[in-house]
Design a protein around this motif. Structure first.
Motif: not given
Length: 136
Positions: A14, A21, A28-29, A32
């Motif tokens: 990222l 992140h 959420d991962d 991302a």
């Protein structure tokens, strides 16, 4: 994603595309990772996902240097060959994956540098399905 004491590999990826992140929840991962794949690669107008799919669809050949002379293992390593210990049912041998268009060049390298004779090495057609399987 695996994490180490210095943060996550996902965080590193990222950061490479200018994003941050901090969360470590699975959803959420995943979000991302989608953001990373949506970003254009540097010096191209293609997304990471487009490049990933193109590479996954490319047919390659796995060429085995079976029974190659031990003293030439450094030449194979320098050329990009990897060692298979045979534990997973594959040959106990050096091998390399090359684009299908480069298979003849690699076979010629084995003939002229490794075996010093006319040989037909074992070759396997690889694709996105069998490339990382232990059943190939």
């Amino acid at each position: 994603m695996a994490r180490d004491g210095n943060g996550s590999r996902l965080g590193y990826l990222l950061a490479g595309v200018g994003l941050f992140h901090q969360a470590h929840r699975a959803i959420d991962d995943c979000r991302a990772l989608v953001e990373i794949l949506a970003c254009d690669l540097s010096n191209t107008d293609r997304s990471g996902l487009a490049a990933l799919l193109e590479r996954a669809r490319r047919k390659t050949m796995r060429i085995w240097a079976e029974q190659s002379p031990f003293e030439l293992k450094h030449a194979l390593k320098q050329r990009g060959y990897r060692w298979s210990d045979g534990a997973d049912g594959r040959p106990r041998s050096w091998y390399i994956d090359v684009d299908e268009a480069n298979a003849a060049t690699e076979t010629e390298f084995l003939r002229t540098t490794i075996y010093l004779r006319d040989v037909e090495p074992r070759m396997q057609a690889m694709n996105a399905i069998n490339r990382f399987s232990t059943r190939t």
